[in-house]
Write a protein that holds these residues in place. Sequence first.
Motif, short mmCIF file in Angstrom:
data_model
loop_
_atom_site.label_atom_id
_atom_site.label_comp_id
_atom_site.label_asym_id
_atom_site.label_seq_id
_atom_site.Cartn_x
_atom_site.Cartn_y
_atom_site.Cartn_z
N CYS A 1 22.21 -2.18 -43.39
CA CYS A 1 22.55 -3.01 -42.24
C CYS A 1 22.29 -4.47 -42.57
O CYS A 1 21.20 -4.82 -43.05
N ASP A 2 23.27 -5.30 -42.28
CA ASP A 2 23.14 -6.74 -42.49
C ASP A 2 23.23 -7.41 -41.12
O ASP A 2 24.30 -7.43 -40.50
N PRO A 3 22.12 -7.93 -40.59
CA PRO A 3 22.12 -8.45 -39.22
C PRO A 3 22.78 -9.82 -39.12
O PRO A 3 23.14 -10.44 -40.12
N ILE A 4 22.91 -10.28 -37.89
CA ILE A 4 23.41 -11.63 -37.65
C ILE A 4 22.40 -12.63 -38.23
O ILE A 4 21.19 -12.47 -38.06
N SER A 5 22.91 -13.63 -38.90
CA SER A 5 22.05 -14.61 -39.54
C SER A 5 21.12 -15.26 -38.52
O SER A 5 21.55 -15.71 -37.46
N GLY A 6 19.82 -15.29 -38.86
CA GLY A 6 18.85 -15.92 -37.97
C GLY A 6 18.18 -14.98 -36.99
O GLY A 6 17.20 -15.34 -36.33
N HIS A 7 18.71 -13.76 -36.87
CA HIS A 7 18.11 -12.79 -35.97
C HIS A 7 16.87 -12.18 -36.63
O HIS A 7 16.93 -11.65 -37.73
N THR A 8 15.74 -12.24 -35.90
CA THR A 8 14.50 -11.75 -36.49
C THR A 8 14.26 -10.27 -36.19
O THR A 8 13.51 -9.60 -36.88
N ALA A 9 14.86 -9.77 -35.13
CA ALA A 9 14.64 -8.37 -34.75
C ALA A 9 15.84 -7.52 -35.17
O ALA A 9 16.99 -7.94 -35.03
N LEU A 10 15.54 -6.33 -35.69
CA LEU A 10 16.60 -5.42 -36.16
C LEU A 10 16.24 -4.01 -35.71
O LEU A 10 15.09 -3.59 -35.81
N TYR A 11 17.25 -3.29 -35.23
CA TYR A 11 17.04 -1.97 -34.63
C TYR A 11 17.97 -0.95 -35.29
O TYR A 11 19.11 -1.27 -35.60
N TRP A 12 17.47 0.27 -35.41
CA TRP A 12 18.30 1.39 -35.82
C TRP A 12 18.34 2.42 -34.69
O TRP A 12 17.29 2.75 -34.10
N TYR A 13 19.56 2.91 -34.41
CA TYR A 13 19.76 3.96 -33.43
C TYR A 13 20.60 5.06 -34.07
O TYR A 13 21.36 4.81 -35.01
N ARG A 14 20.48 6.26 -33.51
CA ARG A 14 21.31 7.38 -33.96
C ARG A 14 22.11 7.89 -32.77
O ARG A 14 21.54 8.11 -31.69
N GLN A 15 23.40 8.10 -32.97
CA GLN A 15 24.27 8.57 -31.90
C GLN A 15 24.92 9.88 -32.31
O GLN A 15 25.81 9.90 -33.16
N SER A 16 24.47 10.95 -31.70
CA SER A 16 25.07 12.26 -31.94
C SER A 16 26.33 12.41 -31.10
O SER A 16 26.51 11.69 -30.11
N LEU A 17 27.17 13.35 -31.47
CA LEU A 17 28.46 13.53 -30.81
C LEU A 17 28.27 13.76 -29.32
O LEU A 17 27.49 14.63 -28.90
N GLY A 18 28.96 12.95 -28.51
CA GLY A 18 28.91 13.14 -27.06
C GLY A 18 27.66 12.62 -26.38
O GLY A 18 27.44 12.89 -25.20
N GLN A 19 26.84 11.90 -27.13
CA GLN A 19 25.59 11.40 -26.57
C GLN A 19 25.54 9.87 -26.65
O GLN A 19 26.31 9.24 -27.37
N GLY A 20 24.60 9.29 -25.93
CA GLY A 20 24.33 7.87 -26.09
C GLY A 20 23.42 7.65 -27.28
O GLY A 20 22.78 8.58 -27.77
N PRO A 21 23.38 6.44 -27.77
CA PRO A 21 22.49 6.14 -28.91
C PRO A 21 21.03 6.39 -28.56
O PRO A 21 20.60 6.16 -27.44
N GLU A 22 20.28 6.86 -29.57
CA GLU A 22 18.84 7.08 -29.40
C GLU A 22 18.09 6.24 -30.43
O GLU A 22 18.45 6.21 -31.60
N PHE A 23 17.04 5.61 -29.96
CA PHE A 23 16.27 4.70 -30.79
C PHE A 23 15.58 5.42 -31.94
O PHE A 23 15.03 6.52 -31.77
N LEU A 24 15.59 4.78 -33.11
CA LEU A 24 14.86 5.29 -34.26
C LEU A 24 13.68 4.39 -34.62
O LEU A 24 12.53 4.81 -34.65
N ILE A 25 13.98 3.11 -34.90
CA ILE A 25 12.96 2.20 -35.41
C ILE A 25 13.42 0.78 -35.18
O ILE A 25 14.63 0.51 -35.14
N TYR A 26 12.46 -0.15 -34.98
CA TYR A 26 12.86 -1.54 -34.98
C TYR A 26 11.86 -2.38 -35.77
O TYR A 26 10.69 -2.06 -35.88
N PHE A 27 12.39 -3.46 -36.33
CA PHE A 27 11.67 -4.41 -37.15
C PHE A 27 11.60 -5.76 -36.46
O PHE A 27 12.57 -6.23 -35.87
N GLN A 28 10.44 -6.37 -36.53
CA GLN A 28 10.29 -7.78 -36.18
C GLN A 28 9.93 -8.46 -37.50
O GLN A 28 8.81 -8.33 -38.00
N GLY A 29 10.86 -9.20 -38.05
CA GLY A 29 10.66 -9.75 -39.39
C GLY A 29 10.70 -8.63 -40.41
O GLY A 29 11.60 -7.79 -40.40
N THR A 30 9.72 -8.59 -41.29
CA THR A 30 9.70 -7.59 -42.35
C THR A 30 9.00 -6.31 -41.95
O THR A 30 9.19 -5.27 -42.60
#
Lengths: 114, 116
Positions: free
Chosen positions: B23-52
């Motif tokens: 994943c390559d985020p928008i330049s300058g954005h410090t927070a980055l999130y990963w979600y998983r979306q199974s078929l027919g479902q809404g995205p579910e949170f996995l992990i997020y980063f603040q900086g490194t």
Amino acid sequence: AQTVTQSQPEMSVQEAETVTLSCTYDTSESDYYLFWYKQPPSRQMILVIRQEAYKQQNATENRFSVNFQKAAKSFSLKISDSQLGDAAMYFCAARWSGNTPLVFGKGTRLSVIA
Amino acid sequence: GAGVSQTPSNKVTEKGKYVELRCDPISGHTALYWYRQSLGQGPEFLIYFQGTGAADDSGLPNDRFFAVRPEGSVSTLKIQRTERGDSAVYLCASSLTAGGPVDTQYFGPGTRLTVL
């Protein structure tokens, strides 16, 4: 647990007509943020509109507006003058203060009939 | 770049293999999130980063899943010993900061992972 519920798996609307998508949520928090995202077949989640819980005025963005009822924990999306390009999955989401990941509902698939 | 980008767009692998999703985020954005979306479902949170650093990894389903963001920009989600149940669309999002009142998460197009 903090949850977001979308009770309409599918909706349809005639082109140029108005449609309302429902969303309810459950929380004991007083400070939170609510969102509607659109997901077309390309999979890209696109922000449609957002509402801060501390604001009483309902958010509007062009043809999109919300009906935010804080006491009822309801956050519905109204799409006016529906266009063919509005056809997509719509997800309601919430972010609770101090807990930054979004919590999503299961989505509503909107079809627009020409 | 102008938006969040994710590679590959689609990944097909065999059960038991190792995969990396980028994943390559928008330049300058410090927070980055990963979600998983199974078929027919809404995205579910996995992990997020603040900086490194991983600020919250409570959504990772088990220790086969791991994510890094070594320089505070690009992130890689790593899945070891893939299982058929890992098949889903993996979405990445970024925001200017994390948890601020005006923070909005902007999503990439996702990686569709299929485990055969």
